[in-house]
Design a protein around this motif. Structure first.
Motif, short mmCIF file in Angstrom:
data_model
loop_
_atom_site.label_atom_id
_atom_site.label_comp_id
_atom_site.label_asym_id
_atom_site.label_seq_id
_atom_site.Cartn_x
_atom_site.Cartn_y
_atom_site.Cartn_z
N ALA A 146 0.83 -1.21 0.00
CA ALA A 146 0.00 0.00 0.00
C ALA A 146 0.86 1.26 0.00
O ALA A 146 0.78 2.08 -0.91
CB ALA A 146 -0.94 0.00 1.20
N ASP A 147 1.70 1.42 1.03
CA ASP A 147 2.55 2.61 1.11
C ASP A 147 4.04 2.26 1.07
O ASP A 147 4.90 3.09 1.30
CB ASP A 147 2.24 3.43 2.36
CG ASP A 147 2.23 2.59 3.63
OD1 ASP A 147 2.80 1.48 3.62
OD2 ASP A 147 1.67 3.05 4.64
N GLY A 148 4.32 0.99 0.79
CA GLY A 148 5.70 0.52 0.70
C GLY A 148 5.73 -0.99 0.62
O GLY A 148 4.68 -1.63 0.45
N TYR A 149 6.91 -1.54 0.75
CA TYR A 149 7.06 -2.99 0.71
C TYR A 149 7.92 -3.46 1.88
O TYR A 149 8.85 -2.77 2.30
CB TYR A 149 7.73 -3.44 -0.58
CG TYR A 149 6.89 -3.28 -1.82
CD1 TYR A 149 5.74 -4.06 -2.02
CD2 TYR A 149 7.26 -2.37 -2.81
CE1 TYR A 149 4.98 -3.92 -3.16
CE2 TYR A 149 6.49 -2.23 -3.97
CZ TYR A 149 5.35 -3.01 -4.13
OH TYR A 149 4.60 -2.87 -5.27
N LEU A 150 7.61 -4.65 2.39
CA LEU A 150 8.39 -5.29 3.43
C LEU A 150 8.96 -6.59 2.88
O LEU A 150 8.26 -7.35 2.22
CB LEU A 150 7.51 -5.59 4.65
CG LEU A 150 6.97 -4.37 5.40
CD1 LEU A 150 5.82 -4.78 6.32
CD2 LEU A 150 8.08 -3.71 6.21
N MET A 176 1.85 4.93 -4.31
CA MET A 176 2.43 4.53 -3.03
C MET A 176 2.99 5.75 -2.29
O MET A 176 2.90 5.82 -1.06
CB MET A 176 3.54 3.50 -3.25
CG MET A 176 3.03 2.09 -3.41
SD MET A 176 4.37 0.89 -3.16
CE MET A 176 3.39 -0.61 -3.02
N GLY A 177 3.54 6.69 -3.04
CA GLY A 177 4.04 7.90 -2.42
C GLY A 177 2.93 8.70 -1.76
O GLY A 177 3.08 9.22 -0.65
N VAL A 178 1.80 8.80 -2.44
CA VAL A 178 0.63 9.51 -1.89
C VAL A 178 0.13 8.79 -0.64
O VAL A 178 -0.19 9.42 0.37
CB VAL A 178 -0.48 9.62 -2.95
CG1 VAL A 178 -1.79 10.11 -2.31
CG2 VAL A 178 -0.07 10.55 -4.08
N GLN A 179 0.07 7.47 -0.71
CA GLN A 179 -0.40 6.69 0.44
C GLN A 179 0.58 6.78 1.61
O GLN A 179 0.17 6.84 2.78
CB GLN A 179 -0.61 5.23 0.05
CG GLN A 179 -1.25 4.37 1.13
CD GLN A 179 -2.60 4.91 1.56
OE1 GLN A 179 -3.45 5.19 0.73
NE2 GLN A 179 -2.80 5.05 2.87
N ALA A 180 1.88 6.82 1.29
CA ALA A 180 2.89 6.97 2.34
C ALA A 180 2.69 8.29 3.08
O ALA A 180 2.73 8.33 4.31
CB ALA A 180 4.29 6.89 1.73
#
Length: 208
Positions: A146-150, A176-180
């Motif tokens: 959603a806002d990055g990856y693990l 993803m940048g907007v969600q971050a």
């Protein structure tokens, strides 16, 4: 009586670039105490080397912090043929640091052990998606996909693959940048994080 109260980040200071800004720099970013063995910067070298073989774009890896990675990292980078594509910025000023965050395509964190990870908050506040290892703190911040990856610790292949996704898909990267940024505004902005402390203080002092 336990409440989760993460430190906040100044989301007015750490914010996305203005719409009139020039194109982003062609680089990936890692910020931190790079001499600390727990940061596992060798994983960065391995992931970046894999990515360099796959990507046609000339993205460099920018490292910034108060201390340079250990000599072992630079030796490894030379063996992998990526030494000339890594730039280290020693002790950037706050203004410089913010610009470095804002112009990065993605933020990478390769730690084997991490607390909350303030650098993750700062990157996300600047609208930059993060690819981080599952080393503690990042798992409480990042929502995978959603806002990055693990990725699993020491998994250079997964790290390189997710970064490649972000580099190859501008729509995904922007979303993803907007969600971050939204994650920070909702959970980690100073104005939000500070409310927990104020509310607890008011309750303890009977000021409610």
């Amino acid at each position: 009586d336990i409440k989760y109260a993460p430190p906040g980040v100044d989301d007015h200071l750490f914010c996305p670039r203005g719409s009139a800004s020039k194109e982003k720099g062609q680089y990936l970013l890692c910020v931190g105490r790079l001499s600390d063995p727990r940061k596992n910067v060798n994983l960065l070298a391995e992931a970046y080397a894999l990515l360099s073989k796959r990507s046609r774009d000339n993205f460099i890896l920018v490292l910034a912090g108060a201390s340079s990675p250990p000599s072992e990292f630079w030796s490894k980078a030379e063996r992998l043929g990526i030494l000339d594509r890594i730039k280290f910025i020693h002790r950037p000023s706050q203004d410089e640091l913010i610009k470095i965050y804002q112009n990065a395509y993605a933020f990478l964190l390769s730690s084997d052990e991490e607390g909350l990870g303030v650098v993750i908050l700062e990157a996300m506040a600047c609208g930059v998606p993060v690819v981080a290892t599952r080393c503690g703190g990042p798992e409480g911040i990042i929502t995978h996909g959603a806002d990055g990856y693990l990725v699993s610790m020491s998994d250079s292949v997964a790290m390189a693959s997710h970064v490649e996704q972000l580099l190859n898909d501008s729509s995904l990267r922007d979303a993803m940048g907007v969600q971050a940024r939204s994650t920070i505004e909702k959970r980690y902005a100073e104005s939000v994080a500070g409310k927990v402390f104020v509310e607890t203080w008011d309750r303890l002092t009977g000021s409610e």
